[in-house]
Write an enzyme that holds these catalytic residues in place. Structure first.
Site, PDB file in Angstrom:
ATOM      1  N   GLY A 277       0.796  -1.238   0.000  1.00  0.00           N
ATOM      2  CA  GLY A 277       0.000   0.000   0.000  1.00  0.00           C
ATOM      3  C   GLY A 277       0.821   1.278   0.000  1.00  0.00           C
ATOM      4  CG  ASP A 330       8.661 -10.295   1.038  1.00  0.00           C
ATOM      5  OD1 ASP A 330       7.989 -10.109  -0.001  1.00  0.00           O
ATOM      6  OD2 ASP A 330       9.758 -10.895   1.034  1.00  0.00           O
ATOM      7  CG  HIS A 350       1.928  -1.858 -13.089  1.00  0.00           C
ATOM      8  ND1 HIS A 350       1.852  -0.618 -13.686  1.00  0.00           N
ATOM      9  CD2 HIS A 350       2.436  -1.644 -11.856  1.00  0.00           C
ATOM     10  CE1 HIS A 350       2.294   0.292 -12.846  1.00  0.00           C
ATOM     11  NE2 HIS A 350       2.643  -0.301 -11.731  1.00  0.00           N
TER      12      HIS A 350
HETATM   13  C1  SAM Z   1       3.940   1.183  -7.449  1.00  0.00           C
HETATM   14  S1  SAM Z   1       4.009   1.221  -5.708  1.00  0.00           S
HETATM   15  C2  SAM Z   1       2.297   1.202  -5.310  1.00  0.00           C
HETATM   16  C3  SAM Z   1       2.012   1.746  -3.943  1.00  0.00           C
HETATM   17  C4  SAM Z   1       0.535   1.867  -3.577  1.00  0.00           C
HETATM   18  N1  SAM Z   1      -0.186   0.641  -3.763  1.00  0.00           N
HETATM   19  C5  SAM Z   1      -0.111   2.996  -4.358  1.00  0.00           C
HETATM   20  O1  SAM Z   1      -0.779   2.721  -5.363  1.00  0.00           O
HETATM   21  O2  SAM Z   1       0.065   4.156  -3.977  1.00  0.00           O
HETATM   22  C6  SAM Z   1       4.565  -0.413  -5.347  1.00  0.00           C
HETATM   23  C7  SAM Z   1       4.730  -0.678  -3.864  1.00  0.00           C
HETATM   24  O3  SAM Z   1       5.124  -2.052  -3.676  1.00  0.00           O
HETATM   25  C8  SAM Z   1       6.005  -2.086  -2.579  1.00  0.00           C
HETATM   26  N2  SAM Z   1       6.763  -3.355  -2.584  1.00  0.00           N
HETATM   27  C9  SAM Z   1       7.745  -3.730  -3.443  1.00  0.00           C
HETATM   28  N3  SAM Z   1       8.170  -4.966  -3.138  1.00  0.00           N
HETATM   29  C10 SAM Z   1       7.437  -5.368  -2.062  1.00  0.00           C
HETATM   30  C11 SAM Z   1       7.394  -6.583  -1.310  1.00  0.00           C
HETATM   31  N4  SAM Z   1       8.191  -7.629  -1.610  1.00  0.00           N
HETATM   32  N5  SAM Z   1       6.515  -6.663  -0.282  1.00  0.00           N
HETATM   33  C12 SAM Z   1       5.687  -5.627   0.012  1.00  0.00           C
HETATM   34  N6  SAM Z   1       5.670  -4.459  -0.683  1.00  0.00           N
HETATM   35  C13 SAM Z   1       6.537  -4.344  -1.704  1.00  0.00           C
HETATM   36  C14 SAM Z   1       6.865  -0.876  -2.799  1.00  0.00           C
HETATM   37  O4  SAM Z   1       7.569  -0.520  -1.622  1.00  0.00           O
HETATM   38  C15 SAM Z   1       5.821   0.160  -3.220  1.00  0.00           C
HETATM   39  O5  SAM Z   1       5.307   0.850  -2.117  1.00  0.00           O
END
Ligand code: SAM
Length: 471
Positions: A277, A330, A350
């Protein structure tokens, strides 16, 4: 039957008449190409009839050009895409748009533009003339240029003096579009130039890894693009990317999340998990509008830390009452919240190729209750062809997007390019993708979920919430 050119020109003339009459009835003015862009000049597009008419005009005009240009000229225009990008990048980096803004409506001789940027005036003139030929800048008199509606999109709004004296902060506190343009004119085309080499190299050809991308080949880099941005010598690009992403976020109405699902159907105390999020950008309007829902925002440790800081300022009560919680998680590991009514994943899928996306969905399926809903918010890529009548009738709600009238391409062709640009970007830097409805459906099915609907009536025009339930 009327010829294609007659049919397309009729769509154009009918839609122009509609656009003019809707604007007149609603006291809306239609912006002029010669005038610089202002956000208020787009007001007419909030009227759905006017927006649809403008879309049809653009789609038909582009298709008409493809139909009437000599094929060598039409294909050469596609072949030469990199020249347009390269010319625009020079103008962006040399602050040409801001120089012209300060020069005023009578424009500036290219030798004066070039002198401020310390580049060759004869070379700059050729680049600007090429762009002006494509309606970016206008050549008022020989070698005298000015901004127009399109070129002014690159304006950071800063003074030329500031831009030249502190180039490293040029995108800070500016609207995000120039930063997004800078990113798309630099590391993206440099990477894209190696797409064929990447797709034909046996090592990377069929890879889904984020370290086997065109970006990795182009920059001779072993790290994923995220880690590369964090290298000390990439701090300028990282800063620009941050501004660009804030700009993209700003394109989405802040409360778009409210129309992404029927939140009012959830009983009091229902748990919504915002998986990945971020700092809770989407959960914030949700928590405000639905204080009866419990929200858990999950992300990586540094993001959770930032999120807590933000909410302590924006909505501290939600944290104090326990309505909203942040949790380090994670998403490739077992989901700790087992009583969720909704797992929400906005712009997560995506980022990941199918093997990784499958793992995320599988973990959620393992802990989902039979009545848990999965809500994925991403761009759903339309096909460039039409659905058959039978297929459209049997499709789940929202699967088939509103199709443009014949003989336009069903997806409005070049007038509707943004989603596809996102997809190309995902391919180039992550080996990931924006998915079609058939692809999403198959991915969900293979991980124990069934696609039930796609919402296309929300307030965001490039994100379509997808709903699924456990099989
Ligand atoms: C494109 S952003 C989208 C954030 C949010 N959902 C929004 O729309 O504002 C992708 C998110 O995935 C998180 N992320 C990446 N790898 C992750 C993992 N293995 N576990 C949890 N979160 C993760 C990133 O830190 C980032 O906040």
């Amino acid at each position: 039957m009327a010829s294609l050119t007659v049919e397309l020109s009729k769509i154009i003339s009918d839609s122009v008449a509609t656009l003019e009459s809707v604007c007149k009835q609603n006291n809306l003015s239609f912006p002029r190409l010669d005038e610089p862009f202002t956000p208020s000049s787009e007001a007419f597009r909030a009227n759905p009839e006017a927006a649809e008419a403008a879309n049809k005009i653009a789609a038909a005009a582009l298709q008409l050009a493809a139909a009437v240009l000599p094929p060598p000229a039409a294909i050469t225009s596609v072949i030469s895409g990199h020249f347009k990008s390269a010319a625009l990048r020079v103008c962006l980096e040399a602050n040409v748009t801001e120089i012209l803004r300060e020069a005023g409506p009578s424009g500036l001789h290219v030798r004066d533009i070039a002198a401020k940027s310390n580049i060759s005036s004869t070379k700059l003139a050729r680049l600007m003339r090429y762009l002006a030929t494509h309606h970016v800048y206008k050549e008022l008199q020989p070698d005298v240029f000015t901004n127009n509606r399109i070129s002014s999109m690159l304006d950071t709004g800063k003074s030329v003096e500031d831009l030249f004296s502190s180039p490293e902060s040029r995108y800070d506190n500016a609207h995000g579009f120039p930063a997004l343009a800078g990113h798309h004119l630099d590391e993206i085309p440099k990477s894209t130039a190696y797409l064929w080499e990447t797709l034909s190299d046996p090592v990377s050809a069929h890879s889904d890894e984020v370290t086997q991308t065109a970006f990795n080949k182009a920059f001779n880099e072993e790290l994923p693009v995220w880690a590369w941005y964090e290298k000390p010598d990439q701090s300028g690009r990282l800063r620009r990317f941050g501004s660009a992403m804030r700009g993209v976020e700003a394109l989405q109405p802040p409360d778009a999340i409210l129309s992404a699902f029927d939140w009012s159907s959830l009983p009091n105390g229902s748990v919504v998990v915002d998986v990945g999020g971020g700092v809770g950008t989407s959960s914030l309007p949700l928590a405000q509008a639905y204080p009866n829902l419990e929200i858990v925002i999950q992300d990586r440790p540094p993001v959770v830390e930032d999120g807590l800081k933000l909410w302590k300022v924006k909505l501290p009560k939600a944290l104090e009452t326990g309505q909203v919680k942040f949790q380090v998680h994670d998403f490739f590991t077992a989901q700790p919240i087992t009583n969720a009514s909704v797992y929400l994943l906005k712009q997560i899928m995506h980022d990941w190729s199918d093997p990784y996306a499958s793992k995320i969905l599988t973990e959620l399926r393992k802990t989902a209750k039979q009545d848990t809903k999965l809500v994925l918010i991403d761009t759903v890529i339309p096909f460039a062809c039409r659905y058959s009548k039978a297929e459209a009738e049997n499709a789940i709600p929202g699967a088939v997007p509103a199709e443009a009238p014949e003989p336009l391409l069903a997806n409005y062709g070049g007038a509707n390019e943004i989603g596809y640009i996102g997809d190309m970007t995902m391919l180039t830097v992550f080996n990931s993708l924006e998915r079609t409805v058939k692809h999403i459906s198959a991915l969900l099915e293979s991980t124990g979920w069934r696609l039930t609907r796609i919402r296309r009536d929300g307030s965001s025009n490039f994100l379509q919430p997808v709903e699924a339930v456990p099989i």
